[in-house]
Write a protein that holds these residues in place. Structure first.
Motif, PDB file in Angstrom:
ATOM      1  N   ILE A 311     -29.758 -54.222 -66.243  1.00 27.42           N
ATOM      2  CA  ILE A 311     -29.678 -54.964 -67.606  1.00 27.42           C
ATOM      3  C   ILE A 311     -31.066 -54.359 -68.436  1.00 27.42           C
ATOM      4  O   ILE A 311     -30.791 -53.942 -69.454  1.00 27.42           O
ATOM      5  N   GLU A 312     -31.957 -54.433 -67.679  1.00 25.39           N
ATOM      6  CA  GLU A 312     -33.094 -54.029 -68.231  1.00 25.39           C
ATOM      7  C   GLU A 312     -33.218 -52.524 -68.762  1.00 25.39           C
ATOM      8  O   GLU A 312     -33.585 -51.979 -69.737  1.00 25.39           O
ATOM      9  N   GLU A 313     -32.521 -51.713 -67.885  1.00 26.80           N
ATOM     10  CA  GLU A 313     -32.168 -50.226 -68.230  1.00 26.80           C
ATOM     11  C   GLU A 313     -31.248 -50.099 -69.326  1.00 26.80           C
ATOM     12  O   GLU A 313     -31.241 -49.460 -70.224  1.00 26.80           O
ATOM     13  N   ILE A 314     -30.175 -51.011 -69.414  1.00 25.15           N
ATOM     14  CA  ILE A 314     -29.251 -51.108 -70.611  1.00 25.15           C
ATOM     15  C   ILE A 314     -29.734 -51.591 -71.751  1.00 25.15           C
ATOM     16  O   ILE A 314     -29.551 -50.766 -72.752  1.00 25.15           O
ATOM     17  N   LEU A 315     -30.638 -52.405 -71.632  1.00 25.44           N
ATOM     18  CA  LEU A 315     -31.532 -52.757 -72.970  1.00 25.44           C
ATOM     19  C   LEU A 315     -32.458 -51.756 -73.537  1.00 25.44           C
ATOM     20  O   LEU A 315     -32.569 -51.405 -74.679  1.00 25.44           O
ATOM     21  N   ALA A 316     -33.125 -51.048 -72.572  1.00 25.66           N
ATOM     22  CA  ALA A 316     -33.855 -49.789 -73.047  1.00 25.66           C
ATOM     23  C   ALA A 316     -33.253 -48.801 -73.536  1.00 25.66           C
ATOM     24  O   ALA A 316     -33.757 -48.165 -74.601  1.00 25.66           O
ATOM     25  N   ALA A 317     -31.870 -48.427 -72.944  1.00 23.45           N
ATOM     26  CA  ALA A 317     -31.329 -47.519 -73.506  1.00 23.45           C
ATOM     27  C   ALA A 317     -30.842 -47.610 -75.017  1.00 23.45           C
ATOM     28  O   ALA A 317     -30.555 -47.156 -75.780  1.00 23.45           O
ATOM     29  N   LEU A 318     -30.770 -49.011 -75.594  1.00 20.10           N
ATOM     30  CA  LEU A 318     -30.747 -49.262 -76.829  1.00 20.10           C
ATOM     31  C   LEU A 318     -31.931 -48.969 -77.787  1.00 20.10           C
ATOM     32  O   LEU A 318     -31.513 -49.123 -79.208  1.00 20.10           O
ATOM     33  N   GLY A 319     -32.876 -48.466 -77.326  1.00 16.12           N
ATOM     34  CA  GLY A 319     -33.987 -48.336 -78.157  1.00 16.12           C
ATOM     35  C   GLY A 319     -34.552 -49.286 -78.752  1.00 16.12           C
ATOM     36  O   GLY A 319     -34.717 -50.628 -78.488  1.00 16.12           O
ATOM     37  N   ASP A 320     -34.860 -48.892 -80.344  1.00 11.37           N
ATOM     38  CA  ASP A 320     -35.597 -49.931 -81.233  1.00 11.37           C
ATOM     39  C   ASP A 320     -34.713 -50.703 -81.849  1.00 11.37           C
ATOM     40  O   ASP A 320     -34.948 -51.812 -82.728  1.00 11.37           O
ATOM     41  N   ARG A 321     -33.504 -50.753 -81.248  1.00 11.07           N
ATOM     42  CA  ARG A 321     -32.459 -51.795 -81.839  1.00 11.07           C
ATOM     43  C   ARG A 321     -32.705 -53.129 -81.115  1.00 11.07           C
ATOM     44  O   ARG A 321     -32.134 -54.177 -81.579  1.00 11.07           O
ATOM     45  N   VAL A 322     -33.384 -53.069 -80.154  1.00 13.97           N
ATOM     46  CA  VAL A 322     -33.631 -54.455 -79.161  1.00 13.97           C
ATOM     47  C   VAL A 322     -34.988 -54.407 -78.970  1.00 13.97           C
ATOM     48  O   VAL A 322     -35.792 -53.529 -78.548  1.00 13.97           O
ATOM     49  N   VAL A 323     -35.516 -55.754 -78.932  1.00 21.71           N
ATOM     50  CA  VAL A 323     -36.915 -56.061 -78.482  1.00 21.71           C
ATOM     51  C   VAL A 323     -36.732 -56.965 -77.477  1.00 21.71           C
ATOM     52  O   VAL A 323     -36.079 -58.143 -77.653  1.00 21.71           O
ATOM     53  N   VAL A 324     -37.379 -56.615 -76.070  1.00 18.38           N
ATOM     54  CA  VAL A 324     -37.369 -57.827 -74.932  1.00 18.38           C
ATOM     55  C   VAL A 324     -38.602 -58.191 -74.816  1.00 18.38           C
ATOM     56  O   VAL A 324     -39.488 -57.787 -74.978  1.00 18.38           O
ATOM     57  N   HIS A 325     -38.582 -59.794 -74.921  1.00 14.76           N
ATOM     58  CA  HIS A 325     -39.646 -60.355 -74.916  1.00 14.76           C
ATOM     59  C   HIS A 325     -40.018 -60.839 -73.256  1.00 14.76           C
ATOM     60  O   HIS A 325     -41.023 -61.630 -73.140  1.00 14.76           O
ATOM     61  N   SER A 326     -39.104 -60.706 -72.486  1.00 13.60           N
ATOM     62  CA  SER A 326     -39.439 -61.139 -70.907  1.00 13.60           C
ATOM     63  C   SER A 326     -40.081 -59.900 -70.351  1.00 13.60           C
ATOM     64  O   SER A 326     -39.486 -58.986 -69.957  1.00 13.60           O
ATOM     65  N   ARG A 327     -41.411 -59.880 -70.291  1.00 14.35           N
ATOM     66  CA  ARG A 327     -42.279 -58.831 -69.928  1.00 14.35           C
ATOM     67  C   ARG A 327     -43.159 -59.099 -68.792  1.00 14.35           C
ATOM     68  O   ARG A 327     -44.071 -58.213 -68.515  1.00 14.35           O
ATOM     69  N   ALA A 328     -43.476 -60.421 -68.634  1.00 15.87           N
ATOM     70  CA  ALA A 328     -44.395 -60.819 -67.418  1.00 15.87           C
ATOM     71  C   ALA A 328     -44.248 -60.222 -66.328  1.00 15.87           C
ATOM     72  O   ALA A 328     -43.310 -59.908 -65.840  1.00 15.87           O
ATOM     73  N   ALA A 329     -45.327 -60.002 -65.406  1.00 16.05           N
ATOM     74  CA  ALA A 329     -45.349 -59.134 -64.133  1.00 16.05           C
ATOM     75  C   ALA A 329     -44.221 -60.029 -63.165  1.00 16.05           C
ATOM     76  O   ALA A 329     -43.641 -59.668 -62.514  1.00 16.05           O
ATOM     77  N   HIS A 330     -44.553 -61.412 -63.194  1.00 11.27           N
ATOM     78  CA  HIS A 330     -43.847 -62.360 -62.174  1.00 11.27           C
ATOM     79  C   HIS A 330     -42.951 -63.166 -63.052  1.00 11.27           C
ATOM     80  O   HIS A 330     -43.429 -63.873 -63.735  1.00 11.27           O
ATOM     81  N   ARG A 331     -41.599 -62.968 -62.975  1.00 12.12           N
ATOM     82  CA  ARG A 331     -40.681 -63.698 -63.872  1.00 12.12           C
ATOM     83  C   ARG A 331     -39.222 -63.798 -63.141  1.00 12.12           C
ATOM     84  O   ARG A 331     -39.200 -63.125 -62.085  1.00 12.12           O
ATOM     85  N   THR A 332     -38.527 -64.566 -63.644  1.00 11.51           N
ATOM     86  CA  THR A 332     -37.010 -64.846 -62.975  1.00 11.51           C
ATOM     87  C   THR A 332     -36.320 -63.677 -63.516  1.00 11.51           C
ATOM     88  O   THR A 332     -36.569 -62.993 -64.496  1.00 11.51           O
ATOM     89  N   PRO A 333     -34.915 -63.803 -63.145  1.00  9.79           N
ATOM     90  CA  PRO A 333     -34.008 -62.820 -63.691  1.00  9.79           C
ATOM     91  C   PRO A 333     -33.283 -63.226 -64.984  1.00  9.79           C
ATOM     92  O   PRO A 333     -32.118 -63.484 -65.306  1.00  9.79           O
ATOM     93  N   THR A 334     -34.212 -63.752 -66.076  1.00  6.73           N
ATOM     94  CA  THR A 334     -33.637 -64.092 -67.342  1.00  6.73           C
ATOM     95  C   THR A 334     -34.626 -63.401 -68.381  1.00  6.73           C
ATOM     96  O   THR A 334     -35.604 -63.236 -68.247  1.00  6.73           O
ATOM     97  N   LEU A 335     -33.543 -62.604 -69.305  1.00 12.36           N
ATOM     98  CA  LEU A 335     -34.097 -61.922 -70.233  1.00 12.36           C
ATOM     99  C   LEU A 335     -33.927 -62.473 -71.653  1.00 12.36           C
ATOM    100  O   LEU A 335     -32.743 -62.642 -71.972  1.00 12.36           O
TER     101      LEU A 335
END
Length: 402
Positions: A311-335
């Motif tokens: 899913i992270e790859e999918i969101l990254a492919a959308l470029g600047d149309r999406v800002v992902v705020h889940s970026r901590a090094a240690h985290r759950t599978p929640t975006l």
């Protein structure tokens, strides 16, 4: 690592036949048939108030004992330290009243900017009521984690009575360094109250290893019914005196449970824990339930992590149309994502039209949303029953929405 048999797992959930792709796990998972069956069997009895004189009374006793044993195995606790609650919010309010009896001016209470409001507002209001001072561990919007290096030793100090902290953010998935926070609290003699509602859905819990004096979770986040449980050392619970009815027992943990317990709900929690244990790799049938639970979570984690990366790859492919705020090094599978120029409600609506459920909002996570400067976003949360076909549908829906 044994791979999760997702098809077999999904077959246990009647609701998945609806065709809805559920990415709303952080708000509550779907429920396996075995949990509903256990609740129905208990409720239809025979069932009476607790006792030992007849089968219906013994059934109630057995439901309570099984619930406490299951909770202990799930959380690495003792059965005598498992308290039932209607919700995590209710338990936080109850224990904020119990624990604040002797707070006063000069005492300090610490909350964090990662927490759901259920683990903030009860402590804020208890501090206001008693004259204690409220302190905050703040969130760095760049790392999406707490500023422990800058703040921990100063905020948690000799005046601190209690630290209320999440095990994982229900909004952005961040898992703060609980052992470090608990170690600092221990140095100054403060208690640690952990909201583990989001974390328990994704990780095997050991409350001693985490350093939690109190740990709360909600079974409906991990296949069970809508309720909550609190785990603590029974010896610590013995030191706490709640308001209660005169005839009610003073035994721990029951003196913290008000009124008749919902026996069918307790049976559902036990069935949910057994369901998780049943997902352990083959060959572990004779292992203790605690060992099977830990092994099952390892399998869940590997599966969820793989899907999260997709899913992270999918969101990254959308470029600047999406800002992902889940970026901590240690985290759950929640975006958690926002969409410049678009409201997340609109994106959620397009997904829903395609029978993909990823809701929009801030989900009672008032503090982290404020720290990030966000009024709403799309939350994509994974559960073990999600599969690659559903991730494909999510990708197609996001592409259509944007």
């Amino acid at each position: 690592m044994t791979q999760l048999d997702v098809s077999a797992l999904r077959a246990a959930f009647p609701s998945l036949a609806s065709g809805i792709a559920h990415f709303d796990g952080p708000g509550g998972t779907q429920t396996p048939a075995a949990v509903g069956a256990a609740m129905a069997a208990t409720l239809t009895g025979p069932l009476s108030n607790r006792g030992t004189s007849i089968l219906s009374e013994q059934n109630a006793e057995d439901a309570v004992a099984a619930f406490r044993a299951a909770g202990a195995d799930l959380l690495g606790a003792q059965p005598e330290g498992i308290v039932h609650g209607r919700s995590a919010t209710q338990l936080a309010y109850d224990f904020s009243r119990h624990l604040s009896r002797d707070w006063g001016p000069g005492d300090e209470i610490v909350v964090t900017e990662l927490d759901h409001d259920a683990n903030v507002r009860p402590w804020v209001q208890a501090a206001e009521r008693t004259g204690a001072t409220l302190r905050r561990l703040t969130t760095d919007p760049v790392t999406a984690d707490l500023r422990l290096d800058d703040e921990l030793d100063e905020v948690v100090n000799d005046r601190t009575r209690l630290v209320a902290v999440t095990g994982a953010s229900n909004l952005i998935g961040t898992r703060p360094d609980l052992p470090r926070i608990a170690a600092r609290a221990g140095e100054v003699g403060a208690l640690v109250y952990v909201d583990g509602v989001h974390l328990t859905a994704h990780a095997a819990i050991d409350i001693a290893a985490l350093g939690a004096d109190f740990f709360v979770c909600s079974p409906y986040k991990f296949f069970g019914p809508h309720c909550a449980m609190l785990a603590a050392d029974p010896a610590l619970l013995e030191t706490i005196t709640p308001d209660k009815l005169l005839p009610s027992t003073n035994d721990v943990p029951e003196r913290f449970e008000f009124g008749t317990l919902p026996y069918e709900q307790l049976a559902g929690v036990t069935a949910a824990v057994d369901f998780i244990a049943g997902m352990a790799p083959a060959g572990m049938d004779a292992a203790p339930r605690r060992a099977r639970i830990v092994a099952a979570y390892e399998v869940f984690d590997a599966h969820e992590l793989r899907l999260r990366r997709r899913i992270e790859e999918i969101l990254a492919a959308l470029g600047d149309r999406v800002v992902v705020h889940s970026r901590a090094a240690h985290r759950t599978p929640t975006l958690f994502a926002t969409f410049p120029g678009r409201h997340s409600d609109d994106v959620a609506r397009v997904l829903a039209e395609r029978r993909v459920h990823a809701p929009s909002g801030t989900f009672y996570a008032y503090e982290p949303a404020r720290a990030l400067g966000i009024d709403a976003g799309l939350r994509i949360g994974l559960a073990p029953y999600n599969d690659d076909a559903e991730v494909d549908r999510l990708a197609e829906g996001l592409a259509a929405a944007l």
